[in-house]
Design a protein around this motif. Structure first.
Motif, mmCIF file in Angstrom:
data_model
loop_
_atom_site.group_PDB
_atom_site.id
_atom_site.type_symbol
_atom_site.label_atom_id
_atom_site.label_comp_id
_atom_site.label_asym_id
_atom_site.label_seq_id
_atom_site.Cartn_x
_atom_site.Cartn_y
_atom_site.Cartn_z
ATOM 1 N N GLY A 112 0.787 -1.231 0.000
ATOM 2 C CA GLY A 112 0.000 0.000 0.000
ATOM 3 C C GLY A 112 0.816 1.277 0.000
ATOM 4 O O GLY A 112 0.391 2.288 0.562
ATOM 5 N N ILE A 113 1.969 1.283 -0.625
ATOM 6 C CA ILE A 113 2.882 2.432 -0.559
ATOM 7 C C ILE A 113 2.402 3.615 -1.398
ATOM 8 O O ILE A 113 2.561 4.764 -0.998
ATOM 9 C CB ILE A 113 4.300 1.996 -0.987
ATOM 10 N N LYS A 114 1.777 3.366 -2.540
ATOM 11 C CA LYS A 114 1.354 4.484 -3.397
ATOM 12 C C LYS A 114 0.370 5.395 -2.658
ATOM 13 O O LYS A 114 0.501 6.620 -2.692
ATOM 14 C CB LYS A 114 0.737 3.984 -4.699
ATOM 15 N N THR A 115 -0.604 4.813 -1.966
ATOM 16 C CA THR A 115 -1.577 5.633 -1.234
ATOM 17 C C THR A 115 -1.124 5.961 0.187
ATOM 18 O O THR A 115 -1.744 6.782 0.844
ATOM 19 C CB THR A 115 -2.951 4.938 -1.176
ATOM 20 N N HIS A 116 -0.054 5.325 0.650
ATOM 21 C CA HIS A 116 0.460 5.576 2.009
ATOM 22 C C HIS A 116 1.978 5.761 1.966
ATOM 23 O O HIS A 116 2.733 4.931 2.486
ATOM 24 C CB HIS A 116 0.110 4.425 2.948
ATOM 25 N N PRO A 117 2.452 6.860 1.375
ATOM 26 C CA PRO A 117 3.909 7.066 1.288
ATOM 27 C C PRO A 117 4.580 7.275 2.648
ATOM 28 O O PRO A 117 5.799 7.219 2.748
ATOM 29 C CB PRO A 117 4.040 8.313 0.406
ATOM 30 N N GLU A 118 3.784 7.467 3.695
ATOM 31 C CA GLU A 118 4.352 7.646 5.035
ATOM 32 C C GLU A 118 4.813 6.330 5.659
ATOM 33 O O GLU A 118 5.489 6.329 6.692
ATOM 34 C CB GLU A 118 3.315 8.313 5.956
ATOM 35 N N ARG A 119 4.494 5.220 5.028
ATOM 36 C CA ARG A 119 4.899 3.915 5.563
ATOM 37 C C ARG A 119 6.404 3.728 5.375
ATOM 38 O O ARG A 119 6.923 3.869 4.280
ATOM 39 C CB ARG A 119 4.124 2.793 4.883
ATOM 40 N N VAL A 120 7.086 3.404 6.464
ATOM 41 C CA VAL A 120 8.542 3.245 6.462
ATOM 42 C C VAL A 120 8.914 2.010 7.283
ATOM 43 O O VAL A 120 8.083 1.450 7.995
ATOM 44 C CB VAL A 120 9.257 4.492 7.050
ATOM 45 N N ALA A 121 10.158 1.613 7.200
ATOM 46 C CA ALA A 121 10.709 0.547 8.042
ATOM 47 C C ALA A 121 12.107 0.971 8.451
ATOM 48 O O ALA A 121 12.701 1.872 7.855
ATOM 49 C CB ALA A 121 10.742 -0.774 7.287
ATOM 50 N N TYR A 122 12.631 0.332 9.484
ATOM 51 C CA TYR A 122 13.954 0.686 10.004
ATOM 52 C C TYR A 122 14.833 -0.552 10.112
ATOM 53 O O TYR A 122 14.444 -1.555 10.698
ATOM 54 C CB TYR A 122 13.830 1.331 11.385
ATOM 55 N N LEU A 123 16.016 -0.457 9.529
ATOM 56 C CA LEU A 123 17.062 -1.451 9.714
ATOM 57 C C LEU A 123 17.983 -0.952 10.831
ATOM 58 O O LEU A 123 18.084 0.264 11.052
ATOM 59 C CB LEU A 123 17.875 -1.618 8.435
ATOM 60 N N PRO A 124 18.678 -1.836 11.524
ATOM 61 C CA PRO A 124 19.608 -1.396 12.568
ATOM 62 C C PRO A 124 20.718 -0.517 11.976
ATOM 63 O O PRO A 124 21.266 -0.822 10.913
ATOM 64 C CB PRO A 124 20.196 -2.694 13.121
ATOM 65 N N THR A 125 21.060 0.563 12.660
ATOM 66 C CA THR A 125 22.122 1.444 12.174
ATOM 67 C C THR A 125 23.477 0.750 12.201
ATOM 68 O O THR A 125 24.377 1.153 11.470
ATOM 69 C CB THR A 125 22.183 2.751 12.981
ATOM 70 N N SER A 126 23.616 -0.308 13.008
ATOM 71 C CA SER A 126 24.872 -1.059 13.007
ATOM 72 C C SER A 126 25.117 -1.692 11.637
ATOM 73 O O SER A 126 26.255 -1.965 11.271
ATOM 74 C CB SER A 126 24.853 -2.140 14.090
ATOM 75 N N ILE A 127 24.052 -1.882 10.864
ATOM 76 C CA ILE A 127 24.167 -2.403 9.504
ATOM 77 C C ILE A 127 24.196 -1.254 8.499
ATOM 78 O O ILE A 127 25.054 -1.205 7.622
ATOM 79 C CB ILE A 127 23.004 -3.363 9.188
ATOM 80 N N THR A 128 23.253 -0.317 8.605
ATOM 81 C CA THR A 128 23.117 0.712 7.566
ATOM 82 C C THR A 128 24.314 1.653 7.502
ATOM 83 O O THR A 128 24.635 2.158 6.429
ATOM 84 C CB THR A 128 21.827 1.528 7.738
ATOM 85 N N THR A 129 24.990 1.892 8.605
ATOM 86 C CA THR A 129 26.174 2.757 8.553
ATOM 87 C C THR A 129 27.333 2.084 7.827
ATOM 88 O O THR A 129 28.295 2.749 7.460
ATOM 89 C CB THR A 129 26.632 3.167 9.965
ATOM 90 N N ARG A 130 27.229 0.776 7.594
ATOM 91 C CA ARG A 130 28.277 0.027 6.889
ATOM 92 C C ARG A 130 27.889 -0.350 5.464
ATOM 93 O O ARG A 130 28.665 -0.954 4.750
ATOM 94 C CB ARG A 130 28.601 -1.240 7.681
ATOM 95 N N MET A 131 26.668 -0.002 5.041
ATOM 96 C CA MET A 131 26.205 -0.389 3.708
ATOM 97 C C MET A 131 26.916 0.422 2.623
ATOM 98 O O MET A 131 27.189 1.598 2.799
ATOM 99 C CB MET A 131 24.690 -0.205 3.593
ATOM 100 N N LEU A 132 27.174 -0.221 1.488
ATOM 101 C CA LEU A 132 27.814 0.442 0.360
ATOM 102 C C LEU A 132 26.810 0.880 -0.705
ATOM 103 O O LEU A 132 27.172 1.561 -1.647
ATOM 104 C CB LEU A 132 28.868 -0.475 -0.260
ATOM 105 N N THR A 133 25.541 0.489 -0.574
ATOM 106 C CA THR A 133 24.476 0.843 -1.504
ATOM 107 C C THR A 133 23.252 1.249 -0.699
ATOM 108 O O THR A 133 22.964 0.632 0.321
ATOM 109 C CB THR A 133 24.112 -0.364 -2.402
ATOM 110 N N PHE A 134 22.519 2.270 -1.178
ATOM 111 C CA PHE A 134 21.371 2.767 -0.425
ATOM 112 C C PHE A 134 20.081 2.849 -1.232
ATOM 113 O O PHE A 134 19.029 3.123 -0.688
ATOM 114 C CB PHE A 134 21.688 4.146 0.157
ATOM 115 N N ASP A 135 20.131 2.643 -2.540
ATOM 116 C CA ASP A 135 18.950 2.718 -3.394
ATOM 117 C C ASP A 135 18.671 1.364 -4.023
ATOM 118 O O ASP A 135 19.581 0.733 -4.576
ATOM 119 C CB ASP A 135 19.159 3.761 -4.504
#
Length: 131
Positions: free
Chosen positions: A67-90
């Motif tokens: 339901g993302i098209k009608t609810h763009p406010e929907r988000v999720a969170y990955l742990p920052t211990s992982i995301t601060t080390r990611m080499l790709t974001f899109d």
């Protein structure tokens, strides 16, 4: 497919067993940690899992927000211990209705935002290198 290692390791103590043991580990998925759940934001629906490889060099993200098209406010969170080390974001995913959608990960906060061209679920599965 079966590989006969006997001629290769003839006379080497436990050579065949060691090689077979390494193949079995890969085939049984022992190189990956347990599947974990990302944290959906308020009102966010879908499935949000990830696995980190045991050597901490890769993460597999498998998300299916709905339901993302009608609810763009929907988000999720990955742990920052992982995301601060990611080499790709899109990331690009396929929707249930044959369209496409995207996910962008904020490396500093772990927040995953989504966009879709229709209101089906977006299926995103990606292996991401970690630094």
């Amino acid at each position: 497919m079966s590989v006969n290692f006997d001629p290769i390791f003839y006379g080497m103590q436990n050579g065949t067993e060691k090689i077979k043991g390494n193949f079995d580990k890969i085939n049984e998925g022992r190189q990956w940690g347990a599947s974990q759940s990302a944290t959906p934001g308020p009102g966010t629906e879908g499935a949000f899992t990830y696995k980190v490889r045991n050597d901490n060099q890769f993460v597999v993200i498998t998300f299916w927000p709905t339901g993302i098209k009608t609810h763009p406010e929907r988000v999720a969170y990955l742990p920052t211990s992982i995301t601060t080390r990611m080499l790709t974001f899109d990331f690009i995913g396929r929707t249930d209705n044959g369209g496409y959608g995207t996910m962008r990960v904020d490396g500093d906060t772990g927040k995953c935002t989504f966009w879709a061209n229709d209101d089906g679920g977006i299926y995103i599965q990606q292996t991401v290198a970690l630094k």
